[in-house]
Design a protein around this motif. Structure first.
Motif, PDB file in Angstrom:
ATOM      1  N   GLU A   1     126.030 146.852 -78.769  1.00  0.00           N
ATOM      2  CA  GLU A   1     127.029 147.455 -79.907  1.00  0.00           C
ATOM      3  C   GLU A   1     127.148 146.462 -80.756  1.00  0.00           C
ATOM      4  O   GLU A   1     126.849 145.392 -80.755  1.00  0.00           O
ATOM      5  CB  GLU A   1     128.356 147.184 -79.037  1.00  0.00           C
ATOM      6  CG  GLU A   1     129.735 147.801 -79.940  1.00  0.00           C
ATOM      7  CD  GLU A   1     130.955 147.319 -79.333  1.00  0.00           C
ATOM      8  OE1 GLU A   1     132.035 147.464 -79.658  1.00  0.00           O
ATOM      9  OE2 GLU A   1     130.724 147.130 -77.813  1.00  0.00           O
TER      10      GLU A   1
ATOM     11  N   ASP B   1     124.615 153.709 -75.892  1.00  0.00           N
ATOM     12  CA  ASP B   1     123.518 154.457 -76.327  1.00  0.00           C
ATOM     13  C   ASP B   1     122.249 153.768 -76.748  1.00  0.00           C
ATOM     14  O   ASP B   1     121.224 154.161 -76.690  1.00  0.00           O
ATOM     15  CB  ASP B   1     123.808 155.442 -77.664  1.00  0.00           C
ATOM     16  CG  ASP B   1     124.723 156.534 -77.058  1.00  0.00           C
ATOM     17  OD1 ASP B   1     124.890 156.783 -75.813  1.00  0.00           O
ATOM     18  OD2 ASP B   1     125.755 156.849 -77.991  1.00  0.00           O
ATOM     19  N   GLU B   2     122.571 152.638 -77.158  1.00  0.00           N
ATOM     20  CA  GLU B   2     121.275 151.519 -77.851  1.00  0.00           C
ATOM     21  C   GLU B   2     121.118 150.533 -76.683  1.00  0.00           C
ATOM     22  O   GLU B   2     121.765 149.714 -76.261  1.00  0.00           O
ATOM     23  CB  GLU B   2     121.726 150.691 -79.153  1.00  0.00           C
ATOM     24  CG  GLU B   2     120.549 150.087 -79.493  1.00  0.00           C
ATOM     25  CD  GLU B   2     120.941 149.409 -80.891  1.00  0.00           C
ATOM     26  OE1 GLU B   2     120.052 148.617 -81.282  1.00  0.00           O
ATOM     27  OE2 GLU B   2     121.832 149.711 -81.358  1.00  0.00           O
ATOM     28  N   ARG B   3     119.912 150.838 -76.058  1.00  0.00           N
ATOM     29  CA  ARG B   3     119.599 149.920 -74.889  1.00  0.00           C
ATOM     30  C   ARG B   3     118.474 148.828 -75.456  1.00  0.00           C
ATOM     31  O   ARG B   3     117.633 149.124 -76.342  1.00  0.00           O
ATOM     32  CB  ARG B   3     119.000 150.673 -73.803  1.00  0.00           C
ATOM     33  CG  ARG B   3     119.832 151.563 -73.394  1.00  0.00           C
ATOM     34  CD  ARG B   3     119.793 151.797 -71.916  1.00  0.00           C
ATOM     35  NE  ARG B   3     120.742 152.850 -71.391  1.00  0.00           N
ATOM     36  CZ  ARG B   3     121.813 152.654 -71.183  1.00  0.00           C
ATOM     37  NH1 ARG B   3     122.730 151.641 -71.952  1.00  0.00           N
ATOM     38  NH2 ARG B   3     122.866 153.783 -70.814  1.00  0.00           N
TER      39      ARG B   3
ATOM     40  N   SER C   1     122.985 147.298 -72.767  1.00  0.00           N
ATOM     41  CA  SER C   1     123.253 148.079 -74.078  1.00  0.00           C
ATOM     42  C   SER C   1     123.860 147.121 -75.311  1.00  0.00           C
ATOM     43  O   SER C   1     124.347 146.046 -75.063  1.00  0.00           O
ATOM     44  CB  SER C   1     124.133 149.172 -73.855  1.00  0.00           C
ATOM     45  OG  SER C   1     125.667 148.559 -73.487  1.00  0.00           O
TER      46      SER C   1
END
Length: 122
Positions: free
Chosen positions: A52, A32-34, A50
């Motif tokens: 993590e 979700d986090e790019r 991405s």
């Protein structure tokens, strides 16, 4: 006659698949986090990596996933100096650019958002 129509149907299916894949965006890593990255010496940055987050014993590690499945781990330095490569022989070259941390390791480049500490200006 029947075998010819099957052959044409298979050819049509392949052509449709080839046409539909030609206009797609470049592959993007799952998550979700790019962040923007340029991999393998590419000059143009793209929002295809991405990130993590993993924390253990108060130590924050960022795992950056590449679209091809490769990844790189960075330790977040608590002294405000940025990131360091967790594993691997190559050192990270870091600089602050337009409010983002520009990190280069080998032929890969990443742009991380930056949160400035309140006491960093002193």
């Amino acid at each position: 006659m029947l075998s010819l129509s099957r052959h044409l149907g298979a050819t049509f299916t392949l052509l449709v698949a080839a046409c539909s894949s030609g206009g797609e965006a470049p592959p993007v890593a799952a998550g979700d986090e790019r962040i923007d990255c340029a991999l393998g010496g590419a000059e143009k940055l793209g929002r295809v990596c991405s990130v993590e987050r993993s924390e253990k014993d108060g130590k924050l590690t960022l795992i950056v996933h590449h679209p091809d499945g490769a990844f790189r781990r960075f330790d977040v330095m608590t002294d405000g100096t940025g990131l360091s490569v967790t594993d691997g022989a190559e050192q990270a070259q870091t600089k602050l650019v337009d409010g983002k941390l520009d990190v280069t390791v080998g032929a890969d480049r990443y742009l991380f958002p930056v949160t400035m500490k309140a006491d960093a200006a002193h």
